[in-house]
Design a protein around this motif. Sequence first.
Motif, mmCIF file in Angstrom:
data_model
loop_
_atom_site.group_PDB
_atom_site.id
_atom_site.type_symbol
_atom_site.label_atom_id
_atom_site.label_comp_id
_atom_site.label_asym_id
_atom_site.label_seq_id
_atom_site.Cartn_x
_atom_site.Cartn_y
_atom_site.Cartn_z
ATOM 1 N N UNK A 8 0.827 -1.216 0.000
ATOM 2 C CA UNK A 8 0.000 0.000 0.000
ATOM 3 C C UNK A 8 0.855 1.257 0.000
ATOM 4 N N UNK A 9 1.830 1.338 0.932
ATOM 5 C CA UNK A 9 2.541 2.595 1.140
ATOM 6 C C UNK A 9 3.825 2.734 0.325
ATOM 7 N N UNK A 10 4.266 1.655 -0.295
ATOM 8 C CA UNK A 10 5.452 1.734 -1.139
ATOM 9 C C UNK A 10 5.147 1.275 -2.572
ATOM 10 N N UNK A 11 4.431 0.163 -2.711
ATOM 11 C CA UNK A 11 4.112 -0.328 -4.041
ATOM 12 C C UNK A 11 3.159 0.589 -4.789
ATOM 13 N N UNK A 12 1.975 0.817 -4.221
ATOM 14 C CA UNK A 12 0.986 1.647 -4.890
ATOM 15 C C UNK A 12 1.427 3.104 -4.981
ATOM 16 N N UNK A 13 2.016 3.606 -3.902
ATOM 17 C CA UNK A 13 2.505 4.988 -3.933
ATOM 18 C C UNK A 13 3.643 5.127 -4.939
ATOM 19 N N UNK A 14 4.523 4.131 -4.989
ATOM 20 C CA UNK A 14 5.614 4.159 -5.963
ATOM 21 C C UNK A 14 5.104 4.166 -7.390
ATOM 22 N N UNK A 15 4.066 3.373 -7.660
ATOM 23 C CA UNK A 15 3.462 3.361 -8.991
ATOM 24 C C UNK A 15 2.904 4.731 -9.349
ATOM 25 N N UNK A 16 2.267 5.374 -8.386
ATOM 26 C CA UNK A 16 1.726 6.714 -8.632
ATOM 27 C C UNK A 16 2.847 7.704 -8.950
ATOM 28 N N UNK A 17 3.970 7.579 -8.232
ATOM 29 C CA UNK A 17 5.096 8.498 -8.448
ATOM 30 C C UNK A 17 5.652 8.361 -9.858
ATOM 31 N N UNK A 18 5.844 7.131 -10.312
ATOM 32 C CA UNK A 18 6.474 6.922 -11.620
ATOM 33 C C UNK A 18 5.482 7.096 -12.767
ATOM 34 N N UNK A 19 4.173 7.040 -12.469
ATOM 35 C CA UNK A 19 3.176 7.121 -13.541
ATOM 36 C C UNK A 19 2.930 8.541 -14.021
ATOM 37 N N UNK A 20 3.276 9.542 -13.198
ATOM 38 C CA UNK A 20 3.062 10.948 -13.562
ATOM 39 C C UNK A 20 1.614 11.194 -13.981
ATOM 40 N N UNK A 21 0.697 10.814 -13.107
ATOM 41 C CA UNK A 21 -0.732 10.962 -13.405
ATOM 42 C C UNK A 21 -1.106 12.444 -13.383
ATOM 43 N N UNK A 22 -1.777 12.933 -14.419
ATOM 44 C CA UNK A 22 -2.184 14.343 -14.458
ATOM 45 C C UNK A 22 -3.099 14.695 -13.289
ATOM 46 N N UNK A 23 -2.991 15.937 -12.836
ATOM 47 C CA UNK A 23 -3.850 16.401 -11.751
ATOM 48 C C UNK A 23 -3.185 16.419 -10.397
ATOM 49 N N UNK A 24 -2.004 15.812 -10.302
ATOM 50 C CA UNK A 24 -1.289 15.831 -9.037
ATOM 51 C C UNK A 24 -1.884 14.891 -8.005
ATOM 52 N N UNK A 25 -1.370 14.946 -6.774
ATOM 53 C CA UNK A 25 -1.775 13.968 -5.756
ATOM 54 C C UNK A 25 -3.068 14.291 -5.021
#
Length: 203
Positions: A8-25
């Motif tokens: 949850x706190x490293x895998x999913x968050x890490x994916x979000x970091x590298x994905x550069x999803x528009x709109x920010x966090x």
Amino acid sequence: MIVEHLLVFYGLVGLFIVAHIPGGPIPLLLVAGAAAVIWLRRTPNFDNRDLWRPQALRPALPAMIAPWAIFSVLAAAGVAVFDRGHLFDMPRQHTLLWLLIVVFYPLASVYPQELLYRAFLLHRYAPRFGAGRLAAGASAAAFGFAHLLFGNVLAVVLTIGGGWLFARRYQRTRSLLTVSVEHALYGITIFTVGLGRLFYHGA
């Protein structure tokens, strides 16, 4: 449970970091924070009063204000010495944005973060991390890791330190309001003195 924590706190968050999803966090934070509230309120051994507990704020203020004041002076001095051009740049050059951050940052960013990294993490993984320094360290490490999103070492270092402080405050007060006020004080200082660009892509 440790595997779940890492996922949850490293895998999913890490994916979000590298994905550069528009709109920010912020949109994801709001959704994740709402999910955390639902989970916590449905957990029998969680005290729902911990989500606010306003009576804890006033007694905690003296212990909160002194370190925050010292941090504020040191942060302003550091920017003045090492990066004078950015000293108080947001309130001077982007006043409306700065005012919006002062008003909405505690609600849209701080409280959802505290829901996830303090209330949820410290309660959900208490069977593995306990309720003391080890748990606070786990909270701080996960909090710092999430700030890799901003692509600079100082953001990670500051948020590891802040994560430890906020986790210990929450453990002592059992008040998400109290720790959110403390978190907001440090965050608004960062945006005010000239460090905001380290934590906000638009700064």
